[in-house]
Design a protein around this motif. Structure first.
Motif, PDB file in Angstrom:
ATOM      1  N   MET A 186       0.817  -1.189  -0.109  1.00  0.00           N
ATOM      2  CA  MET A 186       0.051   0.113  -0.012  1.00  0.00           C
ATOM      3  C   MET A 186       0.958   1.156  -0.103  1.00  0.00           C
ATOM      4  O   MET A 186       2.006   1.301   0.524  1.00  0.00           O
ATOM      5  N   ALA A 187       0.248   2.238  -0.620  1.00  0.00           N
ATOM      6  CA  ALA A 187       1.093   3.621  -0.668  1.00  0.00           C
ATOM      7  C   ALA A 187       0.484   4.368   0.530  1.00  0.00           C
ATOM      8  O   ALA A 187      -0.363   4.161   1.270  1.00  0.00           O
ATOM      9  N   ARG A 188       1.319   5.441   0.824  1.00  0.00           N
ATOM     10  CA  ARG A 188       1.253   6.419   1.971  1.00  0.00           C
ATOM     11  C   ARG A 188       0.045   7.344   1.484  1.00  0.00           C
ATOM     12  O   ARG A 188      -0.177   7.737   0.258  1.00  0.00           O
ATOM     13  N   ILE A 189      -0.521   8.062   2.458  1.00  0.00           N
ATOM     14  CA  ILE A 189      -1.527   9.188   2.344  1.00  0.00           C
ATOM     15  C   ILE A 189      -0.787  10.460   2.924  1.00  0.00           C
ATOM     16  O   ILE A 189      -0.113  10.202   4.165  1.00  0.00           O
ATOM     17  N   LEU A 190      -0.681  11.478   2.137  1.00  0.00           N
ATOM     18  CA  LEU A 190      -0.071  12.760   2.593  1.00  0.00           C
ATOM     19  C   LEU A 190      -0.964  13.775   2.933  1.00  0.00           C
ATOM     20  O   LEU A 190      -1.915  14.087   2.187  1.00  0.00           O
ATOM     21  N   ALA A 191      -1.160  14.286   4.184  1.00  0.00           N
ATOM     22  CA  ALA A 191      -2.061  15.473   4.582  1.00  0.00           C
ATOM     23  C   ALA A 191      -1.463  16.669   4.584  1.00  0.00           C
ATOM     24  O   ALA A 191      -0.180  16.825   5.105  1.00  0.00           O
ATOM     25  N   LEU A 192      -1.959  17.656   4.224  1.00  0.00           N
ATOM     26  CA  LEU A 192      -1.469  19.143   4.188  1.00  0.00           C
ATOM     27  C   LEU A 192      -2.413  20.057   4.935  1.00  0.00           C
ATOM     28  O   LEU A 192      -3.543  20.175   4.507  1.00  0.00           O
ATOM     29  N   ASP A 193      -1.804  20.833   5.972  1.00  0.00           N
ATOM     30  CA  ASP A 193      -2.485  21.960   6.595  1.00  0.00           C
ATOM     31  C   ASP A 193      -1.956  23.098   5.941  1.00  0.00           C
ATOM     32  O   ASP A 193      -0.855  23.807   6.471  1.00  0.00           O
ATOM     33  N   PHE A 194      -2.473  23.695   4.634  1.00  0.00           N
ATOM     34  CA  PHE A 194      -1.691  24.691   4.052  1.00  0.00           C
ATOM     35  C   PHE A 194      -1.869  26.020   4.750  1.00  0.00           C
ATOM     36  O   PHE A 194      -3.168  26.299   5.039  1.00  0.00           O
ATOM     37  N   GLY A 195      -0.766  26.855   4.502  1.00  0.00           N
ATOM     38  CA  GLY A 195      -0.751  28.220   5.120  1.00  0.00           C
ATOM     39  C   GLY A 195      -0.100  28.867   4.033  1.00  0.00           C
ATOM     40  O   GLY A 195       0.697  28.484   3.116  1.00  0.00           O
ATOM     41  N   THR A 196      -0.338  30.198   4.114  1.00  0.00           N
ATOM     42  CA  THR A 196       0.402  31.221   3.281  1.00  0.00           C
ATOM     43  C   THR A 196       1.797  31.190   3.419  1.00  0.00           C
ATOM     44  O   THR A 196       2.419  31.277   2.664  1.00  0.00           O
ATOM     45  N   LYS A 197       2.353  31.025   4.706  1.00  0.00           N
ATOM     46  CA  LYS A 197       3.963  31.206   5.157  1.00  0.00           C
ATOM     47  C   LYS A 197       4.411  29.620   4.952  1.00  0.00           C
ATOM     48  O   LYS A 197       5.440  29.410   4.600  1.00  0.00           O
ATOM     49  N   ARG A 198       3.615  28.795   5.942  1.00  0.00           N
ATOM     50  CA  ARG A 198       4.298  27.468   5.776  1.00  0.00           C
ATOM     51  C   ARG A 198       2.882  26.568   5.992  1.00  0.00           C
ATOM     52  O   ARG A 198       1.701  26.919   6.303  1.00  0.00           O
ATOM     53  N   THR A 199       3.363  25.501   5.466  1.00  0.00           N
ATOM     54  CA  THR A 199       2.370  23.983   5.530  1.00  0.00           C
ATOM     55  C   THR A 199       2.756  23.021   6.393  1.00  0.00           C
ATOM     56  O   THR A 199       3.799  22.711   6.195  1.00  0.00           O
ATOM     57  N   GLY A 200       1.997  22.696   7.335  1.00  0.00           N
ATOM     58  CA  GLY A 200       2.047  21.377   7.973  1.00  0.00           C
ATOM     59  C   GLY A 200       1.911  20.314   7.191  1.00  0.00           C
ATOM     60  O   GLY A 200       0.892  20.070   6.357  1.00  0.00           O
TER      61      GLY A 200
END
Length: 136
Positions: A1-15
């Motif tokens: 199985m492959a991974r799932i990547l989650a992004l907490d997008f922000g204008t300066k930085r993204t988690g």
């Protein structure tokens, strides 16, 4: 199985958070300067197989789009062009920053450590991913 990547997008930085290969556990990966995010994702996907991008969808309490959605839409377009074979799914991210901050308090982090906004973004991405895994 492959991974799932989650992004907490922000204008300066993204988690950024990621699952294990069995998609059972969500873990914080890092926080990336948003200007360098696509480069980071290209490097990451060359090393690891990613099956899905989860991108937080900020909403107001009345379920309308948040002001930051105006910055996320152009990014989604770039993400889709850069990774045409990896689907993108949006996930409601209301309260994730508050939950991340509370998690930091519950973990016993000092006040100085809790002021680390990059860590809050990474924990928020992890919460987004964990919520998605629970809903699956």
């Amino acid at each position: 199985m492959a991974r799932i990547l989650a992004l907490d997008f922000g204008t300066k930085r993204t988690g950024v958070a990621v699952t294990d290969t069995l998609q059972i556990i969500a873990s914080g990966l890092t926080t990336v300067n948003t200007k360098e995010l696509l480069t980071f994702l290209k490097d990451y996907t060359q090393k690891e197989e990613v099956e899905l991008f989860l991108v937080g969808e900020p909403k107001q309490m009345d379920n309308t789009a948040s002001e930051s959605e105006a910055y996320i839409i152009p990014f989604l377009s770039k993400l889709e062009k850069a990774f045409p074979k990896i689907p993108i799914k949006r996930v409601d991210e209301r309260f994730t920053s508050k939950m991340a901050f509370q998690t930091m308090i519950d973990s016993g982090l000092s006040k100085k450590q809790r002021q680390n906004k990059a860590l809050i973004d990474e924990i928020s991405a992890t919460i987004i991913l964990q919520d998605y895994l629970h809903s699956k």
